[in-house]
Scaffold this motif. Structure first.
Motif, PDB file in Angstrom:
ATOM      1  N   GLY A  56       0.833  -1.196   0.000  1.00 42.35           N
ATOM      2  CA  GLY A  56       0.000   0.000   0.000  1.00 42.35           C
ATOM      3  C   GLY A  56       0.865   1.242   0.000  1.00 42.35           C
ATOM      4  O   GLY A  56       2.037   1.209  -0.381  1.00 42.35           O
ATOM      5  N   TRP A  57       0.277   2.351   0.463  1.00 38.64           N
ATOM      6  CA  TRP A  57       0.986   3.631   0.510  1.00 38.64           C
ATOM      7  C   TRP A  57       1.521   3.877   1.916  1.00 38.64           C
ATOM      8  O   TRP A  57       0.828   3.631   2.905  1.00 38.64           O
ATOM      9  CB  TRP A  57       0.063   4.764   0.096  1.00 38.64           C
ATOM     10  CG  TRP A  57      -0.202   4.784  -1.383  1.00 38.64           C
ATOM     11  CD1 TRP A  57      -1.221   4.163  -2.046  1.00 38.64           C
ATOM     12  CD2 TRP A  57       0.577   5.453  -2.383  1.00 38.64           C
ATOM     13  NE1 TRP A  57      -1.131   4.401  -3.393  1.00 38.64           N
ATOM     14  CE2 TRP A  57      -0.047   5.202  -3.644  1.00 38.64           C
ATOM     15  CE3 TRP A  57       1.716   6.247  -2.360  1.00 38.64           C
ATOM     16  CZ2 TRP A  57       0.460   5.698  -4.835  1.00 38.64           C
ATOM     17  CZ3 TRP A  57       2.227   6.758  -3.544  1.00 38.64           C
ATOM     18  CH2 TRP A  57       1.597   6.485  -4.769  1.00 38.64           C
ATOM     19  N   LEU A  58       2.759   4.368   1.991  1.00 31.33           N
ATOM     20  CA  LEU A  58       3.418   4.662   3.257  1.00 31.33           C
ATOM     21  C   LEU A  58       3.893   6.112   3.273  1.00 31.33           C
ATOM     22  O   LEU A  58       4.425   6.609   2.271  1.00 31.33           O
ATOM     23  CB  LEU A  58       4.638   3.753   3.462  1.00 31.33           C
ATOM     24  CG  LEU A  58       4.427   2.242   3.463  1.00 31.33           C
ATOM     25  CD1 LEU A  58       5.778   1.534   3.410  1.00 31.33           C
ATOM     26  CD2 LEU A  58       3.651   1.823   4.710  1.00 31.33           C
ATOM     27  N   PHE A  59       3.737   6.766   4.404  1.00 34.62           N
ATOM     28  CA  PHE A  59       4.268   8.118   4.562  1.00 34.62           C
ATOM     29  C   PHE A  59       5.711   8.027   5.028  1.00 34.62           C
ATOM     30  O   PHE A  59       6.023   7.294   5.968  1.00 34.62           O
ATOM     31  CB  PHE A  59       3.441   8.903   5.584  1.00 34.62           C
ATOM     32  CG  PHE A  59       4.008  10.267   5.895  1.00 34.62           C
ATOM     33  CD1 PHE A  59       4.005  11.263   4.925  1.00 34.62           C
ATOM     34  CD2 PHE A  59       4.555  10.538   7.137  1.00 34.62           C
ATOM     35  CE1 PHE A  59       4.529  12.521   5.199  1.00 34.62           C
ATOM     36  CE2 PHE A  59       5.077  11.796   7.423  1.00 34.62           C
ATOM     37  CZ  PHE A  59       5.062  12.790   6.449  1.00 34.62           C
ATOM     38  N   LEU A  60       6.607   8.783   4.379  1.00 33.51           N
ATOM     39  CA  LEU A  60       8.030   8.737   4.736  1.00 33.51           C
ATOM     40  C   LEU A  60       8.497   9.955   5.520  1.00 33.51           C
ATOM     41  O   LEU A  60       9.311   9.841   6.428  1.00 33.51           O
ATOM     42  CB  LEU A  60       8.893   8.602   3.480  1.00 33.51           C
ATOM     43  CG  LEU A  60       8.621   7.394   2.572  1.00 33.51           C
ATOM     44  CD1 LEU A  60       9.710   7.306   1.503  1.00 33.51           C
ATOM     45  CD2 LEU A  60       8.531   6.103   3.362  1.00 33.51           C
ATOM     46  N   GLY A  61       8.017  11.138   5.136  1.00 36.74           N
ATOM     47  CA  GLY A  61       8.500  12.356   5.776  1.00 36.74           C
ATOM     48  C   GLY A  61       8.413  13.529   4.825  1.00 36.74           C
ATOM     49  O   GLY A  61       7.572  13.555   3.924  1.00 36.74           O
ATOM     50  N   LYS A  62       9.327  14.473   4.997  1.00 37.69           N
ATOM     51  CA  LYS A  62       9.290  15.705   4.216  1.00 37.69           C
ATOM     52  C   LYS A  62      10.665  16.002   3.633  1.00 37.69           C
ATOM     53  O   LYS A  62      11.690  15.779   4.292  1.00 37.69           O
ATOM     54  CB  LYS A  62       8.839  16.866   5.123  1.00 37.69           C
ATOM     55  CG  LYS A  62       8.620  18.190   4.432  1.00 37.69           C
ATOM     56  CD  LYS A  62       8.141  19.225   5.449  1.00 37.69           C
ATOM     57  CE  LYS A  62       7.927  20.583   4.815  1.00 37.69           C
ATOM     58  NZ  LYS A  62       7.505  21.609   5.819  1.00 37.69           N
ATOM     59  N   VAL A  63      10.681  16.485   2.394  1.00 40.00           N
ATOM     60  CA  VAL A  63      11.941  16.876   1.749  1.00 40.00           C
ATOM     61  C   VAL A  63      11.892  18.368   1.402  1.00 40.00           C
ATOM     62  O   VAL A  63      10.836  19.005   1.474  1.00 40.00           O
ATOM     63  CB  VAL A  63      12.208  16.060   0.463  1.00 40.00           C
ATOM     64  CG1 VAL A  63      12.482  14.607   0.795  1.00 40.00           C
ATOM     65  CG2 VAL A  63      11.038  16.182  -0.518  1.00 40.00           C
ATOM     66  N   SER A  64      13.056  18.892   1.017  1.00 42.23           N
ATOM     67  CA  SER A  64      13.159  20.313   0.678  1.00 42.23           C
ATOM     68  C   SER A  64      12.406  20.636  -0.606  1.00 42.23           C
ATOM     69  O   SER A  64      11.948  19.734  -1.320  1.00 42.23           O
ATOM     70  CB  SER A  64      14.636  20.685   0.500  1.00 42.23           C
ATOM     71  OG  SER A  64      15.177  19.974  -0.609  1.00 42.23           O
ATOM     72  N   GLU A  65      12.309  21.913  -0.897  1.00 36.32           N
ATOM     73  CA  GLU A  65      11.613  22.361  -2.103  1.00 36.32           C
ATOM     74  C   GLU A  65      12.230  21.755  -3.356  1.00 36.32           C
ATOM     75  O   GLU A  65      11.535  21.449  -4.326  1.00 36.32           O
ATOM     76  CB  GLU A  65      11.652  23.894  -2.177  1.00 36.32           C
ATOM     77  CG  GLU A  65      10.708  24.499  -3.183  1.00 36.32           C
ATOM     78  CD  GLU A  65       9.235  24.360  -2.789  1.00 36.32           C
ATOM     79  OE1 GLU A  65       8.388  24.345  -3.708  1.00 36.32           O
ATOM     80  OE2 GLU A  65       8.937  24.257  -1.583  1.00 36.32           O
ATOM     81  N   GLN A  66      13.553  21.577  -3.341  1.00 33.52           N
ATOM     82  CA  GLN A  66      14.260  21.001  -4.497  1.00 33.52           C
ATOM     83  C   GLN A  66      14.243  19.470  -4.491  1.00 33.52           C
ATOM     84  O   GLN A  66      14.767  18.838  -5.407  1.00 33.52           O
ATOM     85  CB  GLN A  66      15.721  21.492  -4.521  1.00 33.52           C
ATOM     86  CG  GLN A  66      15.890  22.982  -4.770  1.00 33.52           C
ATOM     87  CD  GLN A  66      15.495  23.813  -3.553  1.00 33.52           C
ATOM     88  OE1 GLN A  66      15.652  23.375  -2.411  1.00 33.52           O
ATOM     89  NE2 GLN A  66      14.945  25.004  -3.795  1.00 33.52           N
ATOM     90  N   LYS A  67      13.704  18.884  -3.409  1.00 33.48           N
ATOM     91  CA  LYS A  67      13.593  17.426  -3.256  1.00 33.48           C
ATOM     92  C   LYS A  67      14.962  16.743  -3.198  1.00 33.48           C
ATOM     93  O   LYS A  67      15.084  15.555  -3.489  1.00 33.48           O
ATOM     94  CB  LYS A  67      12.770  16.803  -4.393  1.00 33.48           C
ATOM     95  CG  LYS A  67      11.362  17.372  -4.517  1.00 33.48           C
ATOM     96  CD  LYS A  67      10.616  16.756  -5.686  1.00 33.48           C
ATOM     97  CE  LYS A  67       9.235  17.360  -5.852  1.00 33.48           C
ATOM     98  NZ  LYS A  67       8.516  16.839  -7.039  1.00 33.48           N
TER      99      LYS A  67
END
Length: 246
Positions: free
Chosen positions: A154-165
């Motif tokens: 399924g789908w998993l949440f990992l976190g957050k990255v910067s605007e440039q990824k």
């Protein structure tokens, strides 16, 4: 032979028969319990083929009741998770407003509201961990009799990255062991904090999708798809569609 003697013999015979039936019943249940314990998959298939979808052994109802309880736990998890996400959005908006205003009194009020919101968010996070532990316990029992009924994809949440990824934001990745932010199909990740498997949904809507199960700490998953949703304060939230890789 006197009638009362005949009656007494009959009563003793009936009592003996009842004891025998009770012993056979208890013995059968005990044997069935052992078979379910040591050969759960085979016995479960045979019971279902015979028309049993629910049983009561040693005072424990299995499968049907367990699945129902698990579904109820998922509903609680969805409510708690949704409330946590709402607080996250509220905190982001308050932070944004606080950076824009110049009046000290308004700034102080916004800061106070943000502090209260973070406290509530922390309480919800603690409740969420309890829900996940409960669901994991239920999953473990269900897996013993119906392994295929517990989702490992399924789908998993990992976190957050910067605007440039190109880099993780502070505190991320939240649910996996450190990994490069540039993820692609075939990437292998390791779960480091129990997290929900979510059902398919529209891009950017994964947090609202139904909970399927919980991915345990230590589970290795293989990425099949990556989706980013933009954060209000900048950066991107990262979700991946994945499957358990052992």
């Amino acid at each position: 032979m006197p009638a009362n003697a005949e009656s007494s013999r009959f009563e003793r015979a009936v009592a003996l028969l009842k004891d025998l039936v009770s012993a056979l019943r208890d013995g059968t249940l005990f044997l069935l319990f052992l078979l379910l314990l040591f050969t759960p998959v085979t016995m479960k298939e045979k019971l279902v083929a015979a028309g049993f979808t629910k049983g009561n052994i040693a005072g424990m109802e299995w499968e049907g009741q367990l699945k129902k309880s698990a579904e109820q736990t998922k509903e609680v998890g969805e409510a708690v998770s949704k409330a946590g996400d709402d607080y996250k959005l509220l905190i982001e908006r308050l932070t944004e407003l606080e950076s824009r205003v110049r009046e000290p009194e308004i700034k102080a009020s916004l800061a106070s509201l943000g502090s209260d919101a973070r406290s509530s968010q922390n309480e919800l996070a603690a409740a969420d961990k309890v829900v996940k532990r409960s669901l994991l316990t239920q999953q473990s029992i269900v897996e013993a009799v119906a392994p295929s009924s517990v989702s490992d994809r399924g789908w998993l949440f990992l976190g957050k990255v910067s605007e440039q990824k190109d880099q993780w934001a502070p505190g991320s990745p939240a649910t996996i062991a450190p990994a490069e932010p540039a993820l692609g199909k075939g990437s292998t990740l390791t779960i480091r904090d129990d997290t929900y498997w979510r059902a398919d949904s529209q891009p950017g809507q994964h947090a609202n999708a139904p909970i399927l199960s919980v991915a345990r700490v230590g589970t290795r998953v293989i990425v099949e798809e990556v989706d980013y949703s933009h954060a209000r304060g900048g950066g991107w939230y990262v979700w991946v569609k994945a499957r358990s890789g052992g």
